[in-house]
Design a protein around this motif. Structure first.
Motif, PDB file in Angstrom:
ATOM      1  N   ASN A 105       0.825  -1.209   0.000  1.00 38.40           N
ATOM      2  CA  ASN A 105       0.000   0.000   0.000  1.00 38.40           C
ATOM      3  C   ASN A 105       0.859   1.260   0.000  1.00 38.40           C
ATOM      4  OD1 ASN A 105      -2.322  -1.545   0.038  1.00 38.40           O
ATOM      5  ND2 ASN A 105      -2.519  -1.491   2.269  1.00 38.40           N
ATOM      6  N   LEU A 106       1.906   1.268   0.812  1.00 40.02           N
ATOM      7  CA  LEU A 106       2.779   2.443   0.887  1.00 40.02           C
ATOM      8  C   LEU A 106       3.499   2.671  -0.435  1.00 40.02           C
ATOM      9  CD1 LEU A 106       4.319   1.853   4.437  1.00 40.02           C
ATOM     10  CD2 LEU A 106       2.806   3.742   3.791  1.00 40.02           C
ATOM     11  N   TRP A 107       3.985   1.587  -1.047  1.00 37.19           N
ATOM     12  CA  TRP A 107       4.748   1.718  -2.285  1.00 37.19           C
ATOM     13  C   TRP A 107       3.873   2.213  -3.437  1.00 37.19           C
ATOM     14  CZ3 TRP A 107       9.706   2.027  -3.057  1.00 37.19           C
ATOM     15  CH2 TRP A 107      10.214   1.900  -4.351  1.00 37.19           C
ATOM     16  N   SER A 271      24.930  -5.668 -23.872  1.00 39.50           N
ATOM     17  CA  SER A 271      23.469  -5.768 -23.793  1.00 39.50           C
ATOM     18  C   SER A 271      22.971  -5.213 -22.460  1.00 39.50           C
ATOM     19  CB  SER A 271      23.039  -7.222 -23.940  1.00 39.50           C
ATOM     20  OG  SER A 271      23.583  -8.014 -22.894  1.00 39.50           O
ATOM     21  N   ASN A 272      21.687  -4.894 -22.419  1.00 38.80           N
ATOM     22  CA  ASN A 272      21.091  -4.321 -21.216  1.00 38.80           C
ATOM     23  C   ASN A 272      21.004  -5.352 -20.102  1.00 38.80           C
ATOM     24  OD1 ASN A 272      20.678  -1.787 -22.362  1.00 38.80           O
ATOM     25  ND2 ASN A 272      18.719  -2.401 -23.240  1.00 38.80           N
ATOM     26  N   TRP A 273      21.122  -4.881 -18.841  1.00 30.40           N
ATOM     27  CA  TRP A 273      20.962  -5.763 -17.697  1.00 30.40           C
ATOM     28  C   TRP A 273      19.477  -6.002 -17.439  1.00 30.40           C
ATOM     29  CZ3 TRP A 273      24.398  -1.602 -17.485  1.00 30.40           C
ATOM     30  CH2 TRP A 273      25.747  -1.940 -17.402  1.00 30.40           C
ATOM     31  N   THR A 274      19.145  -7.193 -17.046  1.00 33.92           N
ATOM     32  CA  THR A 274      17.760  -7.495 -16.679  1.00 33.92           C
ATOM     33  C   THR A 274      17.742  -8.228 -15.341  1.00 33.92           C
ATOM     34  OG1 THR A 274      17.940  -9.489 -18.069  1.00 33.92           O
ATOM     35  CG2 THR A 274      16.874  -7.542 -19.040  1.00 33.92           C
ATOM     36  N   GLU A 275      17.868  -9.555 -15.399  1.00 37.53           N
ATOM     37  CA  GLU A 275      17.792 -10.344 -14.167  1.00 37.53           C
ATOM     38  C   GLU A 275      19.066 -10.253 -13.324  1.00 37.53           C
ATOM     39  OE1 GLU A 275      19.568 -12.948 -17.291  1.00 37.53           O
ATOM     40  OE2 GLU A 275      17.790 -11.667 -17.176  1.00 37.53           O
ATOM     41  N   GLU A 276      20.136  -9.654 -13.858  1.00 34.33           N
ATOM     42  CA  GLU A 276      21.381  -9.568 -13.088  1.00 34.33           C
ATOM     43  C   GLU A 276      21.207  -8.767 -11.795  1.00 34.33           C
ATOM     44  OE1 GLU A 276      22.657 -10.440 -17.250  1.00 34.33           O
ATOM     45  OE2 GLU A 276      21.212  -9.102 -16.293  1.00 34.33           O
ATOM     46  N   VAL A 277      20.343  -7.763 -11.814  1.00 33.91           N
ATOM     47  CA  VAL A 277      20.141  -6.947 -10.616  1.00 33.91           C
ATOM     48  C   VAL A 277      19.557  -7.797  -9.498  1.00 33.91           C
ATOM     49  CG1 VAL A 277      18.959  -4.958  -9.624  1.00 33.91           C
ATOM     50  CG2 VAL A 277      19.855  -4.847 -11.961  1.00 33.91           C
ATOM     51  N   PHE A 278      18.523  -8.564  -9.829  1.00 33.90           N
ATOM     52  CA  PHE A 278      17.900  -9.413  -8.801  1.00 33.90           C
ATOM     53  C   PHE A 278      18.856 -10.504  -8.340  1.00 33.90           C
ATOM     54  CE2 PHE A 278      15.120 -13.111  -7.676  1.00 33.90           C
ATOM     55  CZ  PHE A 278      14.729 -12.606  -6.448  1.00 33.90           C
ATOM     56  N   SER A 279      19.662 -11.047  -9.260  1.00 34.01           N
ATOM     57  CA  SER A 279      20.636 -12.075  -8.879  1.00 34.01           C
ATOM     58  C   SER A 279      21.628 -11.519  -7.862  1.00 34.01           C
ATOM     59  CB  SER A 279      21.391 -12.586 -10.112  1.00 34.01           C
ATOM     60  OG  SER A 279      20.504 -13.192 -11.023  1.00 34.01           O
ATOM     61  N   TYR A 300      14.550  -5.993   0.283  1.00 33.90           N
ATOM     62  CA  TYR A 300      14.416  -6.097  -1.176  1.00 33.90           C
ATOM     63  C   TYR A 300      14.168  -7.539  -1.609  1.00 33.90           C
ATOM     64  CZ  TYR A 300      16.307  -1.383  -1.041  1.00 33.90           C
ATOM     65  OH  TYR A 300      16.503  -0.053  -0.775  1.00 33.90           O
ATOM     66  N   GLN A 301      14.778  -8.497  -0.945  1.00 34.01           N
ATOM     67  CA  GLN A 301      14.564  -9.905  -1.278  1.00 34.01           C
ATOM     68  C   GLN A 301      13.112 -10.318  -1.020  1.00 34.01           C
ATOM     69  OE1 GLN A 301      17.484 -11.832   1.147  1.00 34.01           O
ATOM     70  NE2 GLN A 301      19.205 -11.301  -0.188  1.00 34.01           N
ATOM     71  N   ARG A 302      12.594  -9.885   0.115  1.00 32.93           N
ATOM     72  CA  ARG A 302      11.242 -10.318   0.511  1.00 32.93           C
ATOM     73  C   ARG A 302      10.156  -9.634  -0.310  1.00 32.93           C
ATOM     74  NH1 ARG A 302       7.080 -11.734   1.018  1.00 32.93           N
ATOM     75  NH2 ARG A 302       5.908 -12.591   2.773  1.00 32.93           N
ATOM     76  N   PHE A 303      10.378  -8.366  -0.705  1.00 31.72           N
ATOM     77  CA  PHE A 303       9.325  -7.605  -1.384  1.00 31.72           C
ATOM     78  C   PHE A 303       9.711  -7.262  -2.820  1.00 31.72           C
ATOM     79  CE2 PHE A 303       8.918  -6.419   3.178  1.00 31.72           C
ATOM     80  CZ  PHE A 303       7.729  -7.123   3.419  1.00 31.72           C
ATOM     81  N   TRP A 304      10.532  -8.093  -3.441  1.00 31.51           N
ATOM     82  CA  TRP A 304      10.961  -7.835  -4.813  1.00 31.51           C
ATOM     83  C   TRP A 304       9.768  -7.832  -5.769  1.00 31.51           C
ATOM     84  CZ3 TRP A 304      15.428  -6.013  -6.517  1.00 31.51           C
ATOM     85  CH2 TRP A 304      15.672  -6.023  -7.882  1.00 31.51           C
ATOM     86  N   HIS A 305       8.760  -8.674  -5.506  1.00 31.72           N
ATOM     87  CA  HIS A 305       7.589  -8.735  -6.385  1.00 31.72           C
ATOM     88  C   HIS A 305       6.783  -7.443  -6.335  1.00 31.72           C
ATOM     89  CE1 HIS A 305       6.268  -9.950  -2.380  1.00 31.72           C
ATOM     90  NE2 HIS A 305       5.022  -9.655  -2.715  1.00 31.72           N
ATOM     91  N   ILE A 306       7.019  -6.603  -5.316  1.00 32.04           N
ATOM     92  CA  ILE A 306       6.294  -5.339  -5.198  1.00 32.04           C
ATOM     93  C   ILE A 306       7.106  -4.184  -5.797  1.00 32.04           C
ATOM     94  CG2 ILE A 306       5.357  -3.646  -3.559  1.00 32.04           C
ATOM     95  CD1 ILE A 306       4.733  -5.954  -1.672  1.00 32.04           C
ATOM     96  N   LEU A 307       8.380  -4.115  -5.480  1.00 36.00           N
ATOM     97  CA  LEU A 307       9.185  -2.952  -5.875  1.00 36.00           C
ATOM     98  C   LEU A 307      10.392  -3.301  -6.748  1.00 36.00           C
ATOM     99  CD1 LEU A 307      11.690  -3.314  -3.629  1.00 36.00           C
ATOM    100  CD2 LEU A 307       9.970  -2.331  -2.136  1.00 36.00           C
ATOM    101  N   LYS A 309      10.803  -4.025  -9.939  1.00 31.07           N
ATOM    102  CA  LYS A 309      10.907  -3.367 -11.239  1.00 31.07           C
ATOM    103  C   LYS A 309      11.559  -1.993 -11.100  1.00 31.07           C
ATOM    104  CE  LYS A 309       8.135  -1.868 -15.208  1.00 31.07           C
ATOM    105  NZ  LYS A 309       6.756  -1.779 -15.773  1.00 31.07           N
ATOM    106  N   GLU A 310      11.091  -1.211 -10.127  1.00 27.40           N
ATOM    107  CA  GLU A 310      11.626   0.130  -9.924  1.00 27.40           C
ATOM    108  C   GLU A 310      13.072   0.081  -9.414  1.00 27.40           C
ATOM    109  OE1 GLU A 310       8.736  -0.900  -8.975  1.00 27.40           O
ATOM    110  OE2 GLU A 310       7.232   0.433  -9.858  1.00 27.40           O
ATOM    111  N   VAL A 311      13.376  -0.895  -8.549  1.00 25.94           N
ATOM    112  CA  VAL A 311      14.751  -1.036  -8.042  1.00 25.94           C
ATOM    113  C   VAL A 311      15.704  -1.349  -9.190  1.00 25.94           C
ATOM    114  CG1 VAL A 311      16.275  -2.408  -6.566  1.00 25.94           C
ATOM    115  CG2 VAL A 311      14.008  -1.755  -5.737  1.00 25.94           C
TER     116      VAL A 311
END
Length: 319
Positions: A105-107, A271-279, A300-307, A309-311
């Motif tokens: 809700n806050l995000w 090439s552009n980074w994609t999943e490397e940030v989450f890894s 960030y690990q627990r709420f990655w599905h919420i924020l 993309k922006e991170v």
């Protein structure tokens, strides 16, 4: 030495650290045969650390003996309790059912820039937990006393049900307390669930004592203990450390280096980074030191599905 270390461990004794010269014993009057060692030290158990959290052990100058005196001051004047409050995302908040909903809700509520959005979420989480804590007003002590009263009663179905509910609630509070201390210890080998609160408390107290910066050396070699002056020294040091000095042109040097990167590899690297940030985020220890905004890797690990993309967009923009 193995037997000596075993005695320290069996008696729950830990090194108190020191200030002043690093050595306590010296032998030899010439540069060739001069030897320095730290042979003398102070040790104490957990109860002593709790009684004297502001202690300081100092190596004094010596002239008559080859061992230096140790001065233990139980009230050093460097209070570790007088510190500025700052937000910290607590791992124990994840045990609350409404935590994920609150973050979501806050995000989604705030529509500003990424950093401002994080700041808004932090303030909101802080207010949310204060409200949760105020509403519950149930402590481990209350639950323990209730469990003792119930155990003294004649068991009936209702009483046995209350005992079970109280045990569940007490275990929940113990898990919360365990996570609180584990986050401050930042231990790699002791896993959550080992239920060793004495370990957590002792090492958290040691970290707190060791992390208390009582003085910094300025560019002139003088020890400064004033807090504002120490801030200035730290800023100047890291600003200088991460600044380029006398940068040179590398074109002439690189002309002599044979190329070994294929075109396919080069395209992959460009090439552009994609999943490397989450890894990268996923590979971090969740309970290691948080950055200055109080948000560690766990958040960030627990709420990655919420924020997430922006991170990822924020990190890629910097790169």
């Amino acid at each position: 030495m193995d037997a000596f270390r075993s005695v320290l461990e069996d008696c729950d004794l830990d090194d108190l650290g020191y200030t002043g010269p690093w050595f306590t014993w010296e032998k030899g009057r010439t540069h060739v045969n001069n030897i320095h060692e730290r042979l003398d030290r102070g040790v104490a158990n957990t109860e002593w650390w709790d009684l004297f959290p502001e202690f300081q052990l100092k190596h004094l100058s010596h002239s008559f003996s080859d061992h230096c005196p140790l001065l233990l001051n139980t009230k050093s004047g460097h209070s570790m309790n007088k510190k500025t409050w700052h937000f910290r995302f607590e791992a124990s908040w994840l045990l609350e059912e409404s935590c994920e909903e609150e973050v979501n809700n806050l995000w989604l509520t705030f529509r500003g820039g990424f950093l401002e959005r994080l700041h808004f979420t932090c303030n909101g989480l802080d207010a949310w937990f204060k409200k949760i804590r105020k509403e519950k007003r149930i402590t481990k002590k209350d639950l323990t006393e209730k469990l003792e009263r119930l155990n003294n009663l004649i068991p009936t179905d209702d009483i046995l049900g209350d005992i079970l509910d109280t045990k569940v609630a007490l275990n929940f509070e113990l898990d919360r307390d365990e996570l609180y201390w584990e986050q401050r210890v930042r231990s790699n080998w002791l896993q959550h669930g080992d239920k060793n609160s004495a370990y957590f408390h002792r090492f958290a107290s040691q970290r707190r004592q060791k992390n208390c910066i009582k003085g910094l050396q300025d560019s002139e070699g003088e020890i400064v203990s004033n807090e504002e002056e120490m801030h200035s020294i730290a800023r100047e040091y890291f600003s200088s450390l991460f600044s380029s000095i006398n940068s040179i042109q590398f074109d002439q040097i690189l002309e002599k280096v044979n190329g070994c990167i294929t075109e396919d590899t080069n395209q992959f690297l460009l090439s552009n980074w994609t999943e490397e940030v989450f890894s990268s985020v996923k590979s971090m220890n969740p309970l290691k030191a948080a950055r200055e905004d109080g948000l560690g890797a766990l958040f960030y690990q627990r709420f990655w599905h919420i924020l997430g993309k922006e991170v990822a967009q924020f990190c890629i923009a910097i790169l």
